[in-house]
Design a protein around this motif. Sequence first.
Motif, PDB file in Angstrom:
ATOM      1  N   VAL A  71       0.855  -1.181   0.000  1.00  0.00           N
ATOM      2  CA  VAL A  71       0.000   0.000   0.000  1.00  0.00           C
ATOM      3  C   VAL A  71       0.895   1.236   0.000  1.00  0.00           C
ATOM      4  O   VAL A  71       1.744   1.380   0.878  1.00  0.00           O
ATOM      5  CB  VAL A  71      -0.934   0.018   1.230  1.00  0.00           C
ATOM      6  CG1 VAL A  71      -1.766   1.299   1.236  1.00  0.00           C
ATOM      7  CG2 VAL A  71      -1.836  -1.205   1.223  1.00  0.00           C
ATOM      8  N   THR A  72       0.702   2.093  -0.983  1.00  0.00           N
ATOM      9  CA  THR A  72       1.513   3.297  -1.134  1.00  0.00           C
ATOM     10  C   THR A  72       0.652   4.536  -0.970  1.00  0.00           C
ATOM     11  O   THR A  72      -0.382   4.659  -1.630  1.00  0.00           O
ATOM     12  CB  THR A  72       2.189   3.330  -2.517  1.00  0.00           C
ATOM     13  OG1 THR A  72       2.983   2.149  -2.673  1.00  0.00           O
ATOM     14  CG2 THR A  72       3.083   4.549  -2.649  1.00  0.00           C
ATOM     15  N   GLN A  73       1.081   5.446  -0.108  1.00  0.00           N
ATOM     16  CA  GLN A  73       0.350   6.689   0.109  1.00  0.00           C
ATOM     17  C   GLN A  73       1.186   7.868  -0.358  1.00  0.00           C
ATOM     18  O   GLN A  73       2.396   7.920  -0.118  1.00  0.00           O
ATOM     19  CB  GLN A  73       0.048   6.889   1.605  1.00  0.00           C
ATOM     20  CG  GLN A  73      -0.956   5.921   2.156  1.00  0.00           C
ATOM     21  CD  GLN A  73      -1.254   6.208   3.611  1.00  0.00           C
ATOM     22  OE1 GLN A  73      -1.148   5.337   4.462  1.00  0.00           O
ATOM     23  NE2 GLN A  73      -1.652   7.446   3.911  1.00  0.00           N
ATOM     24  N   GLY A 133      -0.646   1.483   4.695  1.00  0.00           N
ATOM     25  CA  GLY A 133       0.386   2.315   4.109  1.00  0.00           C
ATOM     26  C   GLY A 133       1.222   2.956   5.210  1.00  0.00           C
ATOM     27  O   GLY A 133       0.971   2.741   6.398  1.00  0.00           O
ATOM     28  N   THR A 160       0.279   9.627   5.885  1.00  0.00           N
ATOM     29  CA  THR A 160       0.467  11.001   5.427  1.00  0.00           C
ATOM     30  C   THR A 160       0.282  11.905   6.634  1.00  0.00           C
ATOM     31  O   THR A 160      -0.766  11.876   7.272  1.00  0.00           O
ATOM     32  CB  THR A 160      -0.570  11.384   4.351  1.00  0.00           C
ATOM     33  OG1 THR A 160      -0.375  10.589   3.190  1.00  0.00           O
ATOM     34  CG2 THR A 160      -0.442  12.861   3.989  1.00  0.00           C
ATOM     35  N   GLN A 162      -2.870   0.369  -4.016  1.00  0.00           N
ATOM     36  CA  GLN A 162      -2.456  -0.962  -3.556  1.00  0.00           C
ATOM     37  C   GLN A 162      -2.320  -1.890  -4.764  1.00  0.00           C
ATOM     38  O   GLN A 162      -3.082  -1.810  -5.717  1.00  0.00           O
ATOM     39  CB  GLN A 162      -3.449  -1.507  -2.518  1.00  0.00           C
ATOM     40  CG  GLN A 162      -4.903  -1.521  -2.939  1.00  0.00           C
ATOM     41  CD  GLN A 162      -5.399  -2.834  -3.503  1.00  0.00           C
ATOM     42  OE1 GLN A 162      -4.659  -3.827  -3.568  1.00  0.00           O
ATOM     43  NE2 GLN A 162      -6.656  -2.867  -3.914  1.00  0.00           N
ATOM     44  N   CYS A 173      -4.005   4.785   5.041  1.00  0.00           N
ATOM     45  CA  CYS A 173      -4.825   3.990   4.149  1.00  0.00           C
ATOM     46  C   CYS A 173      -4.529   2.524   4.423  1.00  0.00           C
ATOM     47  O   CYS A 173      -3.396   2.167   4.798  1.00  0.00           O
ATOM     48  CB  CYS A 173      -4.487   4.335   2.701  1.00  0.00           C
ATOM     49  SG  CYS A 173      -5.359   3.337   1.472  1.00  0.00           S
ATOM     50  N   ASN A 211      -7.016   2.031  -6.463  1.00  0.00           N
ATOM     51  CA  ASN A 211      -6.821   3.371  -5.917  1.00  0.00           C
ATOM     52  C   ASN A 211      -7.999   3.805  -5.051  1.00  0.00           C
ATOM     53  O   ASN A 211      -9.165   3.552  -5.383  1.00  0.00           O
ATOM     54  CB  ASN A 211      -6.644   4.392  -7.044  1.00  0.00           C
ATOM     55  CG  ASN A 211      -5.413   4.162  -7.862  1.00  0.00           C
ATOM     56  OD1 ASN A 211      -4.446   3.571  -7.396  1.00  0.00           O
ATOM     57  ND2 ASN A 211      -5.430   4.632  -9.099  1.00  0.00           N
ATOM     58  N   CYS A 266      -4.110   6.835  -2.321  1.00  0.00           N
ATOM     59  CA  CYS A 266      -3.715   5.526  -1.829  1.00  0.00           C
ATOM     60  C   CYS A 266      -3.764   4.543  -2.988  1.00  0.00           C
ATOM     61  O   CYS A 266      -4.766   4.485  -3.712  1.00  0.00           O
ATOM     62  CB  CYS A 266      -4.657   5.071  -0.712  1.00  0.00           C
ATOM     63  SG  CYS A 266      -4.293   3.423  -0.087  1.00  0.00           S
ATOM     64  N   TRP A 290      -9.773   4.409   4.814  1.00  0.00           N
ATOM     65  CA  TRP A 290      -9.012   5.572   5.243  1.00  0.00           C
ATOM     66  C   TRP A 290      -9.234   5.781   6.738  1.00  0.00           C
ATOM     67  O   TRP A 290     -10.382   5.845   7.203  1.00  0.00           O
ATOM     68  CB  TRP A 290      -9.435   6.838   4.499  1.00  0.00           C
ATOM     69  CG  TRP A 290      -8.745   7.023   3.195  1.00  0.00           C
ATOM     70  CD1 TRP A 290      -9.271   6.875   1.946  1.00  0.00           C
ATOM     71  CD2 TRP A 290      -7.379   7.419   2.995  1.00  0.00           C
ATOM     72  NE1 TRP A 290      -8.324   7.134   0.989  1.00  0.00           N
ATOM     73  CE2 TRP A 290      -7.155   7.475   1.606  1.00  0.00           C
ATOM     74  CE3 TRP A 290      -6.325   7.739   3.856  1.00  0.00           C
ATOM     75  CZ2 TRP A 290      -5.924   7.842   1.056  1.00  0.00           C
ATOM     76  CZ3 TRP A 290      -5.117   8.092   3.313  1.00  0.00           C
ATOM     77  CH2 TRP A 290      -4.921   8.140   1.920  1.00  0.00           C
TER      78      TRP A 290
END
Lengths: 113, 115
Positions: B4-6, B107, B110, B25, B91, B73, B23, B34
């Motif tokens: 998972v990338t934020q 993730g 943020t 994945q 996320c 997303n 977000c 979220w």
Amino acid sequence: GESVGLHLPTLSVQEGDNSIINCAYSNSASDYFIWYKQESGKGPQFIIDIRSNMDKRQGQRVTVLLNKTVKHLSLQIAATQPGDSAVYFCALRGETSGSRLTFGEGTQLTVNP
Amino acid sequence: NAGVTQTPKFRVLKTGQSMTLLCAQDMNHEYMYWYRQDPGMGLRLIHYSVGEGTTAKGEVPDGYNVSRLKKQNFLLGLESAAPSQTSVYFCASSYPGTYQGYGYTFGSGTRLTVV
């Protein structure tokens, strides 16, 4: 709905000792429980989980115990190491929440060398 | 496999400004979530999605909107940021149900400050 509470917000142990982190929950219909570890500046990471039809489950250096009678969950960490220092969260799923998890507030574990 | 990338990792907004948190994945998870994390309050669910094109309100949805146009997303929008939205946002994604050993994948967060 579900509520989750932890007994202690902080726990300090000596390196090499065993650590026990506790969690209490209110919904007796909760059927799935997870422990997460969150290191500073990172997201929570899965440690171990247990279903309500089990009392105990073991992983590498970690054991989760579930007492459904008193609605209590604990995480035991054997031979605690400095790398175990983090915030630990319990999370559970209740019958009214679908797959969604309810999280406790977390216990900050500090391991002293 | 990134998980998972934020994006972004940090942001400072002025009151009233808008922004979108992204977000992504790559695990083909159906469900995405979220959360916001504030000191002493644990993780609180803002919005979630059980599949592409679907969204639902969580515990603290006011002031936020979300969209899930693609399965991988999940976007979180703040239309008019307020200081009370200063928080760390996470996320997460998961398969449907609760598979032993899965749970959520989170993730890295943020950190948002609204001044």
